[in-house]
Design a protein around this motif. Sequence first.
Motif, mmCIF file in Angstrom:
data_model
loop_
_atom_site.group_PDB
_atom_site.id
_atom_site.type_symbol
_atom_site.label_atom_id
_atom_site.label_comp_id
_atom_site.label_asym_id
_atom_site.label_seq_id
_atom_site.Cartn_x
_atom_site.Cartn_y
_atom_site.Cartn_z
ATOM 1 N N UNK A 137 23.323 32.180 20.656
ATOM 2 C CA UNK A 137 22.108 32.979 20.617
ATOM 3 C C UNK A 137 22.262 34.431 20.999
ATOM 4 N N UNK A 138 23.483 34.940 21.020
ATOM 5 C CA UNK A 138 23.668 36.349 21.385
ATOM 6 C C UNK A 138 23.844 37.187 20.121
ATOM 7 N N UNK A 139 25.065 37.314 19.651
ATOM 8 C CA UNK A 139 25.295 38.089 18.436
ATOM 9 C C UNK A 139 25.818 37.170 17.341
ATOM 10 N N UNK A 140 25.657 37.604 16.106
ATOM 11 C CA UNK A 140 26.149 36.829 14.976
ATOM 12 C C UNK A 140 25.053 36.515 13.992
ATOM 13 N N UNK A 169 28.527 27.563 23.644
ATOM 14 C CA UNK A 169 27.611 27.798 24.765
ATOM 15 C C UNK A 169 27.855 26.864 25.941
ATOM 16 N N UNK A 170 28.411 25.683 25.697
ATOM 17 C CA UNK A 170 28.488 24.661 26.752
ATOM 18 C C UNK A 170 29.884 24.044 26.857
ATOM 19 N N UNK A 181 28.196 19.941 17.889
ATOM 20 C CA UNK A 181 27.198 20.420 16.935
ATOM 21 C C UNK A 181 27.528 21.840 16.484
ATOM 22 N N UNK A 182 27.883 22.717 17.437
ATOM 23 C CA UNK A 182 28.246 24.085 17.068
ATOM 24 C C UNK A 182 29.481 24.115 16.176
ATOM 25 N N UNK A 183 30.440 23.267 16.472
ATOM 26 C CA UNK A 183 31.664 23.217 15.667
ATOM 27 C C UNK A 183 31.359 22.826 14.223
ATOM 28 N N UNK A 184 30.526 21.819 14.057
ATOM 29 C CA UNK A 184 30.169 21.394 12.705
ATOM 30 C C UNK A 184 29.373 22.477 11.978
ATOM 31 N N UNK A 185 28.488 23.143 12.692
ATOM 32 C CA UNK A 185 27.747 24.249 12.084
ATOM 33 C C UNK A 185 28.702 25.356 11.622
ATOM 34 N N UNK A 186 29.680 25.642 12.464
ATOM 35 C CA UNK A 186 30.629 26.694 12.119
ATOM 36 C C UNK A 186 31.408 26.343 10.851
ATOM 37 N N UNK A 187 31.926 25.127 10.799
ATOM 38 C CA UNK A 187 32.673 24.717 9.607
ATOM 39 C C UNK A 187 31.806 24.809 8.361
ATOM 40 N N UNK A 188 30.548 24.414 8.498
ATOM 41 C CA UNK A 188 29.641 24.490 7.362
ATOM 42 C C UNK A 188 29.391 25.935 6.946
ATOM 43 N N UNK A 189 29.192 26.818 7.906
ATOM 44 C CA UNK A 189 28.893 28.212 7.596
ATOM 45 C C UNK A 189 30.087 28.945 6.998
ATOM 46 N N UNK A 209 37.885 27.284 27.780
ATOM 47 C CA UNK A 209 37.489 25.916 28.123
ATOM 48 C C UNK A 209 37.579 24.986 26.928
ATOM 49 N N UNK A 210 37.080 25.436 25.787
ATOM 50 C CA UNK A 210 37.090 24.561 24.609
ATOM 51 C C UNK A 210 38.496 24.372 24.061
ATOM 52 N N UNK A 211 39.338 25.395 24.144
ATOM 53 C CA UNK A 211 40.720 25.238 23.666
ATOM 54 C C UNK A 211 41.466 24.214 24.506
#
Length: 395
Positions: A137-140, A169-170, A181-189, A209-211
């Motif tokens: 929810x910041x930039x992009x 975010x989390x 959910x964010x990962x799947x959204x990213x792949x889709x976008x 953290x995610x890496x």
Amino acid sequence: MSALYRDTQAYVDTAAVQRNLSKIRRRFPSSVQLMAVVKANGYGHGAIQSAEAALAAGADMLGVASLEEAVELREHGIQLPILVLAPIPPRYAELAAALDIRLTVTEAGWFKQREEFRQTPNGAPLRVHIKLDTGLGRIGLRSREEWKQLVPWLKRKDIVVEGMFTHFATASWADTSFVKLQYERFLSMTQWAHSSRIFPTLLHCCGSASALRFPEMALDMVRIGAAAYGFYPSALAPQWELEPALTLRSALIQVKQVSAGDTIGYDRAYKARGEEWIGTVPIGYADGWSQIMQNGEVLVGGKRAKIVGRIGMDQLTIRLSEPCRAGDPVVLIGSQGSEKLSCTEAASRAGVVPQEITASLTGRVPRNYEKLSKDEALQKEEYAWKPKQDLLRRF
């Protein structure tokens, strides 16, 4: 380094930064690039020194928060590719291109404004990474319509679309549902790019953290910032065993005995409960040791001593368990005897993340550097970036 006239100093082990990055580098396939994030003066550890440690560890790219930070690295001879992780004012785009600095773009309007300032239409190509907002929810950009408006600009001959990325975010939560959910959204976008015949070579979504927690999401590159300096969710990724790189030390400047009912500090914030020994340490919020640290502890004589009273601009006071003397060493982050006070513990007490503490240390706190442990044969001059004809002065 200028003379040091104060006991309050930070000690940075650049070898620890190198080892942390090397350990992370080795656990990913060679096809996955490593970006070392050295923004905010290397999270308070020193941007140039952190960049050199990253180079020795095999990093492929550096990440910064502003164009000023990127230019500083170039001025100090750092040649690695650099990505500015947030949009910059469009009027400086040509400077970035000339210095081979990658930029983050999020909307077509940025390119429109850039046209108003272009003086060298046949200059160096501008390499860009497109930021996608998948939930932070910041930039992009978020919508397909925003993407369509951006496409004509991305297809111009002087633009190289090197990457697309997002940020989670989390990533430090035990609950992984929103990260997934964010990962799947990213792949889709990212499919928007392919359908527009635009093919970025670097897709990246994982910060520290995610890496460390989700290596299967690494894609083409991981962005390692906090973990380079030893900050990571150790409870959720205990297998990593990364090292903290910064120690913060000072010394007592006065010790006094007070009686029950005596008050200490501004607003009489602390009242002695009996005969107590109070020590004063020359560090305060002007050094970056904020008033949020008022419930914290320090180490004196190998024992913990609680911070009492309000933290001032230049000094704080502690309750000692026994008489001490002016000049006795104080550790705010690090070890003394068998006791240890980690930055992570101090941050937990204050309700912040550890990197906020180190990044907040101001220029009043000198940094003392231990040299890289190995690979010093990689001579700095070999990687020196040399601007042509005083390039910086032209912008």
